[in-house]
Write a protein that holds these residues in place. Structure first.
Motif, short mmCIF file in Angstrom:
data_model
loop_
_atom_site.label_atom_id
_atom_site.label_comp_id
_atom_site.label_asym_id
_atom_site.label_seq_id
_atom_site.Cartn_x
_atom_site.Cartn_y
_atom_site.Cartn_z
N THR A 1 0.83 -1.22 0.00
CA THR A 1 0.00 0.00 0.00
C THR A 1 0.86 1.26 0.00
N SER B 1 -3.44 -5.67 3.05
CA SER B 1 -2.38 -5.02 3.82
C SER B 1 -2.19 -5.82 5.09
N ASN C 1 11.00 -6.69 -2.38
CA ASN C 1 11.41 -7.64 -3.42
C ASN C 1 11.42 -9.10 -2.98
N LYS D 1 9.02 -4.83 -10.50
CA LYS D 1 10.42 -5.16 -10.75
C LYS D 1 11.21 -5.04 -9.45
N ASN E 1 13.80 -1.46 3.95
CA ASN E 1 13.75 -2.66 3.08
C ASN E 1 14.58 -2.49 1.81
N1 LIG Z 1 7.82 0.75 -10.93
C1 LIG Z 1 8.26 1.71 -10.16
O1 LIG Z 1 8.39 2.86 -10.56
C2 LIG Z 1 8.58 1.39 -8.72
C3 LIG Z 1 8.79 2.42 -7.82
C4 LIG Z 1 9.00 2.09 -6.48
C5 LIG Z 1 9.03 0.76 -6.09
N2 LIG Z 1 8.85 -0.20 -7.01
C6 LIG Z 1 8.86 -1.61 -6.61
O2 LIG Z 1 7.72 -1.84 -5.80
C7 LIG Z 1 8.01 -2.78 -4.78
C8 LIG Z 1 7.70 -2.14 -3.44
O3 LIG Z 1 8.61 -1.11 -3.20
P1 LIG Z 1 8.43 -0.12 -1.96
O4 LIG Z 1 9.56 0.78 -1.95
O5 LIG Z 1 7.05 0.42 -1.96
O6 LIG Z 1 8.58 -1.18 -0.77
P2 LIG Z 1 8.24 -1.06 0.78
O7 LIG Z 1 7.84 0.34 1.09
O8 LIG Z 1 9.36 -1.63 1.55
O9 LIG Z 1 7.00 -2.03 0.94
C9 LIG Z 1 5.87 -1.95 0.10
C10 LIG Z 1 4.64 -2.46 0.84
O10 LIG Z 1 4.84 -3.79 1.26
C11 LIG Z 1 4.37 -3.98 2.59
N3 LIG Z 1 5.52 -4.34 3.45
C12 LIG Z 1 6.51 -3.52 3.88
N4 LIG Z 1 7.36 -4.18 4.68
C13 LIG Z 1 6.90 -5.43 4.74
C14 LIG Z 1 7.33 -6.59 5.44
N5 LIG Z 1 8.41 -6.56 6.22
N6 LIG Z 1 6.60 -7.71 5.31
C15 LIG Z 1 5.49 -7.75 4.54
N7 LIG Z 1 5.03 -6.67 3.86
C16 LIG Z 1 5.73 -5.54 3.96
C17 LIG Z 1 3.76 -2.66 3.02
O11 LIG Z 1 2.35 -2.74 2.84
P3 LIG Z 1 1.39 -2.96 4.09
O12 LIG Z 1 1.96 -2.21 5.25
O13 LIG Z 1 0.11 -2.40 3.63
O14 LIG Z 1 1.33 -4.44 4.32
C18 LIG Z 1 4.33 -1.65 2.07
O15 LIG Z 1 3.44 -0.63 1.74
C19 LIG Z 1 9.47 -3.16 -4.96
O16 LIG Z 1 9.57 -4.35 -5.66
C20 LIG Z 1 10.05 -2.02 -5.77
O17 LIG Z 1 11.15 -2.41 -6.57
C21 LIG Z 1 8.60 0.08 -8.31
#
Ligand SMILES: NC(=O)c1ccc[n+]([C@@H]2O[C@H](COP(=O)([O-])OP(=O)(O)OC[C@H]3O[C@@H](n4cnc5c(N)ncnc54)[C@H](OP(=O)(O)O)[C@@H]3O)[C@@H](O)[C@H]2O)c1
Length: 336
Positions: free
Chosen positions: A12, A36, A76, A97, A170
């Protein structure tokens, strides 16, 4: 008229909001289900975006969720188990990705897909779906001599402030398959593989940070007749342009990740802007591409595109792993 794709989401953070904003523009998806870990977060995200149901248990989300396609934007290292669950439940997968951490995981996913032939799999590599990328590829195809390229995508991450303050977010954690190559580096690897194919040899020179992952790095991809150099960083900014070299001509690109503008510069130094489309939402082209294939997978062009993206995803996965191997960079839980 295309049928509406029912979408469930995992994660989220802002990137999921951006994808959900993109699907609203695409008008071929409806967000039905939000997962979530936190009830209030799931409910708030669902209410804000018009989803009908929210879940805090992943098993129940997949068992009972009203969606047919899931967008996975979790850290990831979680993509693999979540994508596996999705395929076993007959849900199409759009995974952020880098799709999976290593080739073993990718091979298992591909095997599952073979056994669930009704399920479609997409890696959300937004750059290769943009009109600007297509324009660059078309110009490259016209160039009579090609002598390699240099791709740069570097942006200081606000989450590096947390690393400097002693924390381990992360994206910079080896426990979550983080690091610069796995993050911004992926876009440059996609550019290289989509435009030049797989290299013969690779070398990776990472700059490690306190958490044990690469904060920035330079990768060299060696092809029979030229090299392609990739520079990426999450701990510094860069305004260096990216370039694809011909003989006396070249293509100059403002940024290998964003691909906002590309210019062809001919042998006489005449400049022609070949790509400068600004998408309303950077994830809209990929959302539209995936919807086109989900809604008509048997269409000849759709089938061809789908297989091409799937091959690309496998090649990028292999290359990312080979680069890490070259630098002896392993994630927690991976044996050398
Ligand atoms: N295409 C693009 O432009 C783009 C840009 C940024 C990121 N990404 C990709 O999107 C993915 C997420 O990146 P992000 O930076 O958003 O990651 P993040 O902030 O670390 O985590 C994303 C979501 O996953 C859940 N989460 C976080 N820590 C967790 C844990 N320890 N265990 C289980 N769930 C957890 C959380 O949702 P809840 O709290 O709701 O569970 C959080 O909102 C990655 O693969 C990244 O490479 C892509």
């Amino acid at each position: 008229m295309d049928k509406m794709i029912k979408l469930g989401i995992i994660g989220t953070n802002w990137i999921t909001q951006q994808f959900v904003d993109a699907i609203k523009l695409a008008k071929t998806y409806e967000l039905t289900s939000v997962y979530s870990r936190h009830e209030q977060t799931a409910k708030d995200f669902a209410a804000k975006n018009g989803a009908t149901e929210s879940f805090t248990d992943l098993g129940t989300f997949f068992d009972n969720g009203a969606f047919d396609t899931v967008y996975i934007a979790s850290p990831n290292s979680l993509h693999f188990e979540q994508a596996k669950l999705a395929i076993l439940h007959g849900k199409n997968v759009i995974v952020e990705k880098p799709a999976f951490a290593n080739q073993k995981q990718m091979a298992q996913i591909q095997e599952l897909l073979t056994n669930h032939s009704d399920v479609l799999y997409f890696e959300a590599a937004r750059n290769i779906h943009t009109p600007n990328f297509h324009a660059i590829a078309a110009k490259l195809a016209e160039m009579t001599t090609v002598q390699g390229a240099e791709f740069t995508y570097s942006k200081y991450s606000s989450r590096y402030d947390q690393v400097l303050a002693g924390k381990e977010p992360n994206v910079f954690s080896p426990k979550f398959a983080g690091g610069a190559l796995q993050d911004l580096g992926v876009y440059t690897v996609y550019d290289a593989v989509a435009l030049f194919g797989m290299p013969q040899e690779v070398a990776y020179f990472p700059q490690l940070i306190r958490t044990g992952v690469d904060g920035k790095g330079t990768a060299i991809l060696s092809y029979p007749e030229y090299t392609v150099t990739l520079n990426f960083s999450k701990v510094s900014n860069s305004h260096m342009t990216s370039e694809i070299y011909g003989l006396k001509d070249l293509i100059s690109i403002d940024d290998a990740g964003e691909l906002r503008q590309a210019t062809y510069i001919d042998a006489d130094n005449n400049r022609q802007v070949i790509a400068n489309t600004i998408d309303e939402n950077p994830m809209l082209p990929e959302a539209e591409d995936f919807a086109r294939v989900i809604n008509d997978p048997q269409n000849e062009q759709n089938h061809k595109d789908y297989e091409n993206w799937r091959q690309l995803s496998m090649h990028v996965n292999k290359l990312l792993f080979n680069l890490r191997q070259d630098a002896h960079l392993y994630f927690v839980g991976e044996e050398e």
